[in-house]
Design a protein around this motif. Sequence first.
Motif, mmCIF file in Angstrom:
data_model
loop_
_atom_site.group_PDB
_atom_site.id
_atom_site.type_symbol
_atom_site.label_atom_id
_atom_site.label_comp_id
_atom_site.label_asym_id
_atom_site.label_seq_id
_atom_site.Cartn_x
_atom_site.Cartn_y
_atom_site.Cartn_z
ATOM 1 N N ASP A 1 47.864 29.226 34.026
ATOM 2 C CA ASP A 1 46.743 28.305 33.907
ATOM 3 C C ASP A 1 46.176 28.374 32.496
ATOM 4 N N CYS B 1 43.852 31.180 31.359
ATOM 5 C CA CYS B 1 44.498 32.500 31.296
ATOM 6 C C CYS B 1 45.103 32.712 29.910
ATOM 7 N N TRP C 1 37.016 24.991 33.784
ATOM 8 C CA TRP C 1 37.923 25.792 34.598
ATOM 9 C C TRP C 1 37.163 26.819 35.426
ATOM 10 N N PHE D 1 39.996 29.634 38.802
ATOM 11 C CA PHE D 1 41.396 29.782 38.413
ATOM 12 C C PHE D 1 41.806 31.229 38.621
ATOM 13 N N SER D 2 43.091 31.451 38.673
ATOM 14 C CA SER D 2 43.594 32.814 38.855
ATOM 15 C C SER D 2 44.725 33.075 37.869
ATOM 16 N N CYS D 3 44.818 34.308 37.428
ATOM 17 C CA CYS D 3 45.867 34.717 36.488
ATOM 18 C C CYS D 3 46.686 35.830 37.122
#
Length: 231
Positions: free
Chosen positions: A86, A89, A215, A220-222
């Motif tokens: 993303d 990230c 975002w 969001f996720s990393c």
Amino acid sequence: MKKKIGAKKSNLTLKKLLKIILFFTMGIIIIITLSLANNLFQAQKNATQPIGAYFVLGGSITREIYVAKVATMNPDIPIIISTGSDDPCIVLIFDREGARLDNTWLETCADSTFDNFFFSVPILKSWGVKKVEMITSDTHLPRAGIMGKISLMAQGIAVDVNGIPEIDGIPANHESDLKTTLDVTRSFLWAWAGQFINPPCDKVIKLSEVDLDFWQQGGFSCESRGKIINN
């Protein structure tokens, strides 16, 4: 008698049309083949040139961490990341490493390894790049390496393939012989057919233009391997 004469004229017209189509087709084939041969020759010449861009294939955050570190040592060399993690990230990774954000572009049109080249190679061409370092994972080889050499060299761009080792696991790449054969075959066909075609991508953004606030509102996720702290 008149019917026979009319039939003969019709046959002659059809034969002429077929000849024109044949000559036209042969002409296109020759032009495309000569263009491909010339590009391959140019790619060999460009092999001695310095690296003009870093080209990162998405699929593992390890690759983005690696190129961020490289960017701190070579801040003036542009980077393109094709459908990686993303956007935020990648921003946070570059911030953590102290790397420039205004010299990296994110292309997110790609949905596969083939697409990585399909959409990003035209961008590299538009930059006038003569040689790139293609960054992927060692687990992504030899498939990605072969595809990269075919796709880039077919456009006159020399390439150094850098398969970096994965840490704490591997990305979701299963390099079966069938998958490799199909993708390499597809790359060979596109190397020839795509000589004069530059597929557009309308999802390209400079890393410095990523809106972190947007975002963060959406979430969001990393990958955990990135060890990214989102404040």
